[in-house]
Design a protein around this motif. Sequence first.
Motif, mmCIF file in Angstrom:
data_model
loop_
_atom_site.group_PDB
_atom_site.id
_atom_site.type_symbol
_atom_site.label_atom_id
_atom_site.label_comp_id
_atom_site.label_asym_id
_atom_site.label_seq_id
_atom_site.Cartn_x
_atom_site.Cartn_y
_atom_site.Cartn_z
ATOM 1 N N THR A 347 0.839 -1.193 0.000
ATOM 2 C CA THR A 347 0.000 0.000 0.000
ATOM 3 C C THR A 347 0.877 1.248 0.000
ATOM 4 N N ILE A 348 0.413 2.257 -0.712
ATOM 5 C CA ILE A 348 1.058 3.563 -0.728
ATOM 6 C C ILE A 348 -0.019 4.608 -0.474
ATOM 7 N N SER A 349 0.241 5.513 0.456
ATOM 8 C CA SER A 349 -0.687 6.606 0.714
ATOM 9 C C SER A 349 0.119 7.882 0.916
ATOM 10 N N GLY A 350 -0.505 8.995 0.625
ATOM 11 C CA GLY A 350 0.219 10.247 0.794
ATOM 12 C C GLY A 350 -0.612 11.435 0.379
ATOM 13 N N GLU A 351 -0.029 12.597 0.584
ATOM 14 C CA GLU A 351 -0.655 13.845 0.195
ATOM 15 C C GLU A 351 0.439 14.840 -0.164
ATOM 16 N N ALA A 352 0.121 15.702 -1.103
ATOM 17 C CA ALA A 352 1.086 16.693 -1.562
ATOM 18 C C ALA A 352 0.389 18.035 -1.710
ATOM 19 N N LEU A 353 1.106 19.107 -1.371
ATOM 20 C CA LEU A 353 0.594 20.470 -1.501
ATOM 21 C C LEU A 353 1.704 21.351 -2.048
ATOM 22 N N VAL A 354 1.392 22.102 -3.089
ATOM 23 C CA VAL A 354 2.302 23.112 -3.634
ATOM 24 C C VAL A 354 1.644 24.472 -3.439
ATOM 25 N N ASN A 372 3.757 14.391 2.274
ATOM 26 C CA ASN A 372 3.690 13.347 3.288
ATOM 27 C C ASN A 372 3.426 12.029 2.570
ATOM 28 N N GLY A 373 4.207 10.990 2.876
ATOM 29 C CA GLY A 373 3.995 9.723 2.191
ATOM 30 C C GLY A 373 4.275 8.536 3.074
ATOM 31 N N LYS A 374 3.637 7.412 2.754
ATOM 32 C CA LYS A 374 3.846 6.177 3.502
ATOM 33 C C LYS A 374 3.753 4.982 2.564
ATOM 34 N N LEU A 375 4.746 4.104 2.657
ATOM 35 C CA LEU A 375 4.776 2.833 1.933
ATOM 36 C C LEU A 375 4.769 1.719 2.957
ATOM 37 N N ALA A 376 3.930 0.696 2.761
ATOM 38 C CA ALA A 376 3.853 -0.406 3.715
ATOM 39 C C ALA A 376 3.587 -1.701 2.970
ATOM 40 N N PHE A 377 4.201 -2.782 3.438
ATOM 41 C CA PHE A 377 3.909 -4.107 2.877
ATOM 42 C C PHE A 377 4.342 -5.185 3.866
ATOM 43 N N LEU A 378 3.725 -6.348 3.714
ATOM 44 C CA LEU A 378 4.122 -7.504 4.501
ATOM 45 C C LEU A 378 5.391 -8.095 3.908
ATOM 46 N N ALA A 379 6.339 -8.395 4.760
ATOM 47 C CA ALA A 379 7.610 -8.971 4.311
ATOM 48 C C ALA A 379 7.599 -10.466 4.622
ATOM 49 N N PHE A 380 8.689 -11.009 5.090
ATOM 50 C CA PHE A 380 8.810 -12.427 5.394
ATOM 51 C C PHE A 380 7.805 -12.824 6.471
ATOM 52 N N ARG A 381 7.004 -13.854 6.208
ATOM 53 C CA ARG A 381 5.974 -14.341 7.116
ATOM 54 C C ARG A 381 5.057 -13.192 7.533
ATOM 55 N N ASN A 382 4.979 -12.902 8.823
ATOM 56 C CA ASN A 382 4.113 -11.826 9.292
ATOM 57 C C ASN A 382 4.898 -10.564 9.629
ATOM 58 N N HIS A 383 6.122 -10.468 9.152
ATOM 59 C CA HIS A 383 6.914 -9.254 9.359
ATOM 60 C C HIS A 383 6.332 -8.133 8.498
ATOM 61 N N ARG A 384 6.565 -6.901 8.922
ATOM 62 C CA ARG A 384 5.991 -5.762 8.198
ATOM 63 C C ARG A 384 7.034 -4.666 8.037
ATOM 64 N N GLU A 388 8.081 5.962 6.000
ATOM 65 C CA GLU A 388 7.351 7.228 6.078
ATOM 66 C C GLU A 388 8.291 8.381 5.750
ATOM 67 N N THR A 389 7.748 9.382 5.086
ATOM 68 C CA THR A 389 8.572 10.531 4.727
ATOM 69 C C THR A 389 7.770 11.820 4.833
ATOM 70 N N HIS A 390 8.475 12.901 5.189
ATOM 71 C CA HIS A 390 7.903 14.248 5.185
ATOM 72 C C HIS A 390 8.948 15.164 4.569
ATOM 73 N N LEU A 391 8.575 15.829 3.483
ATOM 74 C CA LEU A 391 9.502 16.679 2.742
ATOM 75 C C LEU A 391 8.913 18.080 2.608
ATOM 76 N N VAL A 392 9.754 19.093 2.810
ATOM 77 C CA VAL A 392 9.387 20.481 2.547
ATOM 78 C C VAL A 392 10.506 21.071 1.695
ATOM 79 N N LEU A 393 10.193 21.481 0.474
ATOM 80 C CA LEU A 393 11.182 22.015 -0.460
ATOM 81 C C LEU A 393 10.672 23.352 -0.989
ATOM 82 N N THR A 394 11.550 24.358 -1.016
ATOM 83 C CA THR A 394 11.150 25.717 -1.372
ATOM 84 C C THR A 394 12.048 26.257 -2.470
#
Length: 503
Positions: A347-354, A372-384, A388-394
Amino acid sequence: MPLFRRAVHALLVVAALAGALAAPAGGQERVVVADVGPGVTGRLLQQVLARPHRLYPPAPDTLLLADSTPARLPVVVLDRTTIVEGVVRGDVIVVGGDLHVHPGARIEGRAIAIGGGVYPSTLAIVTQGSTSHRDHTFRVTRTDGGWSLAYQPLEWSPKPFSLPGLYGLRIPSYDRTNGLSLPVAPVFVLDSGRIELEPGVTWRTNLGKIDPSLAVRVQAGRRTRFDVSAARGTWSNERWIHSDLINSLQAIGLGTDSRNWFRADRAEGRAYRLLEWTSTRMEPFVGARLERGWSVGPFTPPEHTPWSLFGRDDEDGMVRPNPPIDPGSIASALLGTDLQWAAGPVTISGEALVESGRLAAGDRRFTQGTVNGKLAFLAFRNHRFELETHLVLTAGDTAPRQRFAWIGGSGTVPTLDLLEQGGDQLVFVESRYSIPIDRFQLPLVGPPTVTLRHILGGAAVHRFPTLTQNLGLRLGVGFIRGDVMFDPVSGEVKGGVGLSFAR
């Protein structure tokens, strides 16, 4: 010939296995989505039902999933209220009912209710999040050998006047600048629910101010809406660090407020357009903002200090001053979107504002992007694994100081002091690899979880920041977790205890 017979036999075995995998689990009845309707839910059901799954057909009683499912299969429930108390190794999708996730339960996938609501517990684990689709359902019809699903919007008759929350009193918040913020806002509904008016006032006890606000929402269709708001308020660029609840609890208990504040009158309008595909949902918008801002305390020495259990007189606690801002008006054009994407366990979720703005004082022009962004997935067996990232660029001129973002301390880079670094350029990236210790099943809270953490972060003014790295370990038991973080460059070590639903 023997070789030919063996080849034919092998092909027959492979075909039989493929047929078995394609067949419904346990010889269960077949479900067909006859009308997918608009949006993503019908297409999601088509995808899930086309693969092996576990089906629970309509029944008058409540479905209780109290044991661990033996295989990693999604669970689809039709027209039944569902309670999860055990471990489900896959998605749980309830069509035409509510989904209750009780303390100690674990869903290794998504919790989705279509035509109902998902009611999770902070003492349960849903690894890929919860989603409620209350505005529509799927009509379930019996067919020869199975069931047919057809999209059906749900009728909603809104009240022309309502008092959400406790007689209009919304959830309060607490911090070192405002003290206790008590918002009150009724809701007026016009044109059969297409237009909502929400006038409100917020009493800020430490400032002794009553701030007015007005929000107008116009639903011009299922996919198009307009939001217009005007308010006098106390604003912060650090809401991404902790939720209002966590920040309030830390301020009351520890005297720690992980936000910097400024005061402003702000008027804003946005036009949204919803875009949906099978696995993707986006809602881009365009808008404009007009803001007039000024600095706010605590000043040195403070005139008033909100109460806290600890840190009330601490210079890094409740009397920590807010950085001054550049007073004046900012006129801005806005462009942005939110995004939700899912493909199986990823899953990928996020939001962006300019924001492209102009500060009237000094005619300073800037363009600032916040992601703001988040990537998540199940890895080996039930590991997760989570990133997460937060970026501000001007770009352009240096942004006015009310657009600076701050980093440091709990929730960002633990080995830095609280909000030690700030500026119009900020980078924060955190990766977490979580391992549940299933052999220790604790009552009510489930298994403890060990998490490996890596953090990069920094902020600066008008240049790319120097990044501080932290490595560490987290142990979570129920809603309590403990952290130990280490800076490999300075050798500094920081530890702490907090709530597991905080960052």
